[in-house]
Design a protein around this motif. Structure first.
Motif, PDB file in Angstrom:
ATOM      1  N   PHE A   5       0.835  -1.189   0.000  1.00  0.00           N
ATOM      2  CA  PHE A   5       0.000   0.000   0.000  1.00  0.00           C
ATOM      3  C   PHE A   5       0.880   1.253   0.000  1.00  0.00           C
ATOM      4  CE2 PHE A   5      -2.901  -3.140   1.887  1.00  0.00           C
ATOM      5  CZ  PHE A   5      -3.994  -2.961   1.071  1.00  0.00           C
ATOM      6  N   HIS A   9      -2.644   5.452   0.595  1.00  0.00           N
ATOM      7  CA  HIS A   9      -3.575   4.415   1.035  1.00  0.00           C
ATOM      8  C   HIS A   9      -3.584   4.299   2.559  1.00  0.00           C
ATOM      9  CE1 HIS A   9      -2.880   2.379  -3.116  1.00  0.00           C
ATOM     10  NE2 HIS A   9      -3.938   3.170  -3.166  1.00  0.00           N
ATOM     11  N   ARG A  13      -6.484   4.826   5.301  1.00  0.00           N
ATOM     12  CA  ARG A  13      -6.809   3.821   6.325  1.00  0.00           C
ATOM     13  C   ARG A  13      -6.997   4.490   7.688  1.00  0.00           C
ATOM     14  NH1 ARG A  13      -6.083  -1.535   6.104  1.00  0.00           N
ATOM     15  NH2 ARG A  13      -4.563  -1.387   4.402  1.00  0.00           N
ATOM     16  N   LYS A  67     -12.033   8.003  -5.526  1.00  0.00           N
ATOM     17  CA  LYS A  67     -10.743   7.415  -5.182  1.00  0.00           C
ATOM     18  C   LYS A  67     -10.582   6.097  -5.930  1.00  0.00           C
ATOM     19  CE  LYS A  67      -9.310   8.083  -0.890  1.00  0.00           C
ATOM     20  NZ  LYS A  67      -8.412   9.234  -1.026  1.00  0.00           N
ATOM     21  N   PHE A  70      -8.143   0.386  -4.681  1.00  0.00           N
ATOM     22  CA  PHE A  70      -7.389  -0.024  -3.500  1.00  0.00           C
ATOM     23  C   PHE A  70      -7.852   0.741  -2.263  1.00  0.00           C
ATOM     24  CE2 PHE A  70      -4.536  -2.035  -6.509  1.00  0.00           C
ATOM     25  CZ  PHE A  70      -4.168  -3.180  -5.820  1.00  0.00           C
ATOM     26  N   ASP A  71      -8.286   1.987  -2.437  1.00  0.00           N
ATOM     27  CA  ASP A  71      -8.875   2.714  -1.312  1.00  0.00           C
ATOM     28  C   ASP A  71     -10.179   2.055  -0.884  1.00  0.00           C
ATOM     29  OD1 ASP A  71      -7.102   5.175  -0.979  1.00  0.00           O
ATOM     30  OD2 ASP A  71      -7.567   5.284  -3.111  1.00  0.00           O
ATOM     31  N   VAL A  74      -9.210  -0.892   1.162  1.00  0.00           N
ATOM     32  CA  VAL A  74      -8.793  -0.478   2.503  1.00  0.00           C
ATOM     33  C   VAL A  74     -10.013  -0.226   3.375  1.00  0.00           C
ATOM     34  CG1 VAL A  74      -7.753   1.428   3.795  1.00  0.00           C
ATOM     35  CG2 VAL A  74      -6.535   0.425   1.856  1.00  0.00           C
TER      36      VAL A  74
END
Length: 388
Positions: A5, A9, A13, A67, A70-71, A74
């Motif tokens: 990440f 990212h 989180r 976004k 991958f966001d 998360v």
């Protein structure tokens, strides 16, 4: 691909964790339990929607944060790790919304997507029927066109969350004369329409998660068809890929494994020695399952539509969940067989008895396409093997 990440990212989180800390307070859980508890909370969904914590990867014009995938991953990891009650919005955000973006009209996008992003619109999936489970092409729920409406008659079974949802994503047969994979359409059916009846199905642990939904001449606007009429099989195939590829199951697996590893056993040294070896193997499988789930996200982030890859990820995660819960149960001997009645869904009860968690794990390799179906998908679409 790089599986690490980025700093951005990880910053996001921390933002999600801060939101959860100020939202899932002692007072919130007390209100939630007073309302019956469970895995669904409109209050939480709307609070998350108000702070932009639902449609993370959606375009801003549809109410999203704009976004990356991958966001979104998360966000999902942190929600599951916290045991947040996400069922009120999960299917709408994870499956229905992305499908409407792909196949819906502009009017449908403007109508449904912002409400989903705000946590105001909840969906159940009207898929399985008494004679159509994993073989979804055998659905017999019938929709007959009558002017500007479809008249829908049929029965859906094992419909998760229909008792608290607003709408039903419904697979219906709109051309009875067509081959079974054709002549199917996707309709959005309001669950408060005349002719729609939701009946609880209580599972083996005494929980009300599933339902039967009876449709008796329910009249649905013609504008509620998603995608082309009679092409619903292909629309729903993409919808199921969105569901199976979710990182939520992996996050639940990780949480369950960590608990199994730190809890002391009570069944004696001999049982413990074998159990630790099996848990070590499960830990390796959990790492592999994470990478497979991340691969799906990477494909989505690159503009692709994962297909057989999601079946590989789902199969890996769900079978490992069963391995972990089975091993943990045996570590505690007869005590491990204890189960609790109606403690809610396992995803929202991290301290549920191992007997309950083991019973709950059975559904993971059945729901959203049985393990046998996933192996067929991998063989046909991934390996190019002929159909038997």
């Amino acid at each position: 691909m790089d599986y690490n990440f980025t700093a951005e990212h990880e910053a996001f989180r921390q933002e999600v964790r801060a939101f959860l800390a100020r939202t899932l307070t002692t007072e919130f859980w007390e209100r939630h339990r007073a309302k019956g508890g469970g895995s669904s909370s409109p209050e939480f969904s709307q609070a998350a929607g108000h702070e932009g914590m639902l449609a993370i990867a959606w375009p801003p014009e549809y109410g999203g944060r704009g976004k990356g995938f991958f966001d979104q991953m998360v966000y999902t990891e942190e929600m599951v790790r916290a045991g947040a009650p996400i069922e009120h919005h999960r299917r709408a955000v994870q499956q229905v919304g992305p499908s409407i973006m792909l196949f819906g009209t502009e009017d449908q996008k403007r109508d449904y997507l912002p409400r989903i992003a705000r946590g105001e619109l909840s969906f159940a999936m009207g898929l399985s029927e008494p004679d159509a489970g994993s073989d979804l092409a055998s659905v017999s729920t019938l929709a007959i066109r009558d002017g500007d409406e479809w008249v829908v008659t049929g029965q859906k079974r094992f419909t998760s969350g229909a008792h608290f949802s607003d709408m039903l994503w419904t697979v219906a047969r709109t051309d009875p004369e067509a081959p079974k994979h054709r002549g199917i359409s996707i309709l959005l059916v309001s669950l408060d329409l005349p002719g729609v009846r939701v009946v609880p199905l209580i599972d083996l642990q005494g929980r009300h998660h599933f339902n039967e939904v009876f449709l008796d001449g329910a009249r649905v606007p013609a504008s509620n068809v998603i995608g082309d009429v009679n092409r619903g099989w292909y629309v729903n195939a993409s919808t199921m890929d969105f569901e199976r590829s979710g990182i939520a199951r992996w996050a639940f697996l990780e949480r369950t494994l960590r608990r199994a590893l730190v809890e002391p056993a009570s069944a004696g040294p001999a049982a413990e020695a074998g159990a630790r070896s099996r848990l070590a193997a499960a830990a390796v499988r959990t790492e592999v399952a994470q990478l497979l789930s991340h691969r799906v996200t990477a494909l989505q982030a690159g503009g692709g539509l994962p297909n057989y890859e999601v079946s590989v990820a789902k199969l890996s995660v769900t079978e490992t969940i069963q391995q972990v819960t089975n091993t943990a149960l045996h570590r505690h001997g007869m005590h491990g067989l204890l189960a609790e009645e109606d403690q809610g869904d396992a995803e929202d009860a991290p301290d549920m008895a191992w007997g309950s968690l083991y019973l709950d794990s059975i559904r993971h390799t059945i729901g959203q396409g049985a393990a046998e179906i996933q192996r067929n998908v991998i063989a046909n679409r991934g390996l190019g093997l002929p159909r038997g």
